[in-house]
Write an enzyme that holds these catalytic residues in place. Structure first.
Site, mmCIF file in Angstrom:
data_model
loop_
_atom_site.group_PDB
_atom_site.id
_atom_site.type_symbol
_atom_site.label_atom_id
_atom_site.label_comp_id
_atom_site.label_asym_id
_atom_site.label_seq_id
_atom_site.Cartn_x
_atom_site.Cartn_y
_atom_site.Cartn_z
ATOM 1 N N LYS A 1 38.234 -60.381 32.191
ATOM 2 C CA LYS A 1 39.390 -59.535 31.849
ATOM 3 C C LYS A 1 39.980 -58.872 33.088
ATOM 4 O O LYS A 1 39.305 -58.650 34.084
ATOM 5 C CB LYS A 1 39.004 -58.540 30.762
ATOM 6 C CG LYS A 1 38.761 -59.299 29.450
ATOM 7 C CD LYS A 1 39.210 -58.637 28.212
ATOM 8 C CE LYS A 1 39.143 -59.648 27.049
ATOM 9 N NZ LYS A 1 38.552 -59.111 25.842
ATOM 10 N N ARG B 1 30.525 -61.999 24.733
ATOM 11 C CA ARG B 1 31.529 -63.083 24.613
ATOM 12 C C ARG B 1 31.933 -63.500 26.020
ATOM 13 O O ARG B 1 32.439 -62.676 26.774
ATOM 14 C CB ARG B 1 32.718 -62.549 23.814
ATOM 15 C CG ARG B 1 33.778 -63.574 23.465
ATOM 16 C CD ARG B 1 34.875 -62.922 22.627
ATOM 17 N NE ARG B 1 35.880 -63.887 22.228
ATOM 18 C CZ ARG B 1 36.903 -64.240 23.002
ATOM 19 N NH1 ARG B 1 37.054 -63.708 24.191
ATOM 20 N NH2 ARG B 1 37.789 -65.131 22.573
HETATM 21 N N1 HH2 Z 1 39.000 -60.958 23.643
HETATM 22 C C1 HH2 Z 1 39.921 -61.933 23.560
HETATM 23 C C2 HH2 Z 1 40.082 -62.684 22.392
HETATM 24 N N2 HH2 Z 1 39.291 -62.457 21.322
HETATM 25 N N3 HH2 Z 1 37.536 -61.259 20.304
HETATM 26 C C3 HH2 Z 1 36.617 -60.291 20.354
HETATM 27 N N4 HH2 Z 1 35.833 -60.051 19.287
HETATM 28 N N5 HH2 Z 1 36.440 -59.517 21.474
HETATM 29 C C4 HH2 Z 1 37.191 -59.691 22.598
HETATM 30 O O1 HH2 Z 1 37.003 -58.941 23.582
HETATM 31 C C5 HH2 Z 1 38.195 -60.712 22.578
HETATM 32 C C6 HH2 Z 1 38.340 -61.486 21.386
HETATM 33 C C7 HH2 Z 1 40.798 -62.209 24.739
HETATM 34 O O2 HH2 Z 1 40.194 -63.103 25.606
HETATM 35 P P1 HH2 Z 1 40.451 -64.679 25.603
HETATM 36 O O3 HH2 Z 1 40.050 -65.297 24.315
HETATM 37 O O4 HH2 Z 1 39.787 -65.261 26.794
HETATM 38 O O5 HH2 Z 1 42.014 -64.821 25.857
HETATM 39 P P2 HH2 Z 1 43.277 -65.039 24.923
HETATM 40 O O6 HH2 Z 1 43.303 -63.988 23.881
HETATM 41 O O7 HH2 Z 1 44.419 -64.929 25.908
HETATM 42 O O8 HH2 Z 1 43.168 -66.398 24.312
#
Ligand code: HH2
Length: 259
Positions: free
Chosen positions: A202, A238
């Site tokens: 992040k 995660r």
């Molecule tokens: N962060 C993201 C997406 N989903 N779900 C949970 N439970 N907790 C988190 O911190 C979280 C999440 C954002 O990260 P990422 O999936 O890598 O990116 P994007 O939302 O741009 O696909």
């Protein structure tokens, strides 16, 4: 928890797993590397992102779930229809970043299926959430929100023992808010449910290391904060870089629990 974003625009791995074949291969590799579950998502929630239409999201995630039949999977979605179709294809956990506030049908889908559920805190919505987030006390406000969402889910038939809670790192929070939530994780653990932390890559990590315009963080910084979160009681981390997290957490764990 490994992360597979079947999206063109996710903040750190957008495009990497956009075709079903690479998403399936990426998920398999994460499971081999020691992920306990892989979180499959077809909609980016990065700051500033626009919602993805239902049909497009289904087209992205369903072939991946089908190709991973039998594997331990979580579906990262805010749409009840996507969750339902994913659960029918064997997903075991619904990861809803709106904590059941986005789609009124979501709580029923989770309750009826018997799936696990992750409730995450988010201030505002992805399009606008990073515009000057302010809290009097971020930790007690996030804890109160998660407590209320936990009661809502349980009152609507989701068994409490199937629910985990997540402070929502980067979802309407500054760098200071994100680190304070990990520093005081005990206030979230006091709600009595396992806590999931998603700090991997992040932008706060990139900013912490001196780049004020960073949109992602490094693997090393992600692993560092994951170990700190584990040490404070987080049970699910995660992460995009599964091998590095598994190895670091195995070493950290050996300090607490003799091998
Ligand atoms: N962060 C993201 C997406 N989903 N779900 C949970 N439970 N907790 C988190 O911190 C979280 C999440 C954002 O990260 P990422 O999936 O890598 O990116 P994007 O939302 O741009 O696909």
């Amino acid at each position: 928890m490994g992360v597979v974003n079947v999206t063109p625009d996710s903040f750190s791995d957008g495009g990497v797993h956009f075709d079903a074949g690479s998403a399936i291969a990426g998920a398999r590799r994460m499971l081999e590397e020691g992920a306990a579950i892989v979180d499959v998502g077809g909609e980016s929630t990065r700051p500033g992102s626009e919602p993805t239409p239902l049909e497009a999201e289904l087209r992205r995630v369903l072939p991946v779930l089908e190709g991973l039949e039998g594997a331990p999977l979580s579906i990262d979605t805010v749409k009840a229809d996507v969750a339902r179709r994913a659960l029918e294809r064997g997903a075991e956990l619904v990861n809803d970043v709106t904590a059941l506030r986005g789609d009124p049908a979501m709580v029923g889908v989770v309750a009826e299926s018997g799936a696990y559920l992750c409730l995450m805190h988010m201030r505002g919505e992805p399009r606008t959430m990073q515009l000057e987030p302010r809290y009097d006390d971020v930790v007690s406000e996030v804890a109160a929100f998660l407590d209320e969402r936990l009661s809502f889910a349980v009152d609507h038939g989701v068994p409490e023992e199937r629910i985990c809670l997540d402070p929502g790192i980067g979802f309407g929070k500054t760098l200071e808010h994100n680190f304070e939530l990990i520093r005081r994780l005990d206030a979230l653990l006091a709600l009595g449910r396992p806590v999931l932390v998603g700090f991997s890559r992040k932008r706060s990590l990139g900013r912490l290391l001196g780049d004020p315009d960073a949109t992602t963080g490094t693997t090393a910084a992600s692993v560092g904060v994951a170990v700190a979160a584990y040490e404070r009681g987080a049970t699910i981390l995660r992460a995009h870089d599964v091998r590095e997290h598994v190895e670091a957490l195995a070493a950290a764990r050996a300090v607490f629990e003799p091998v």
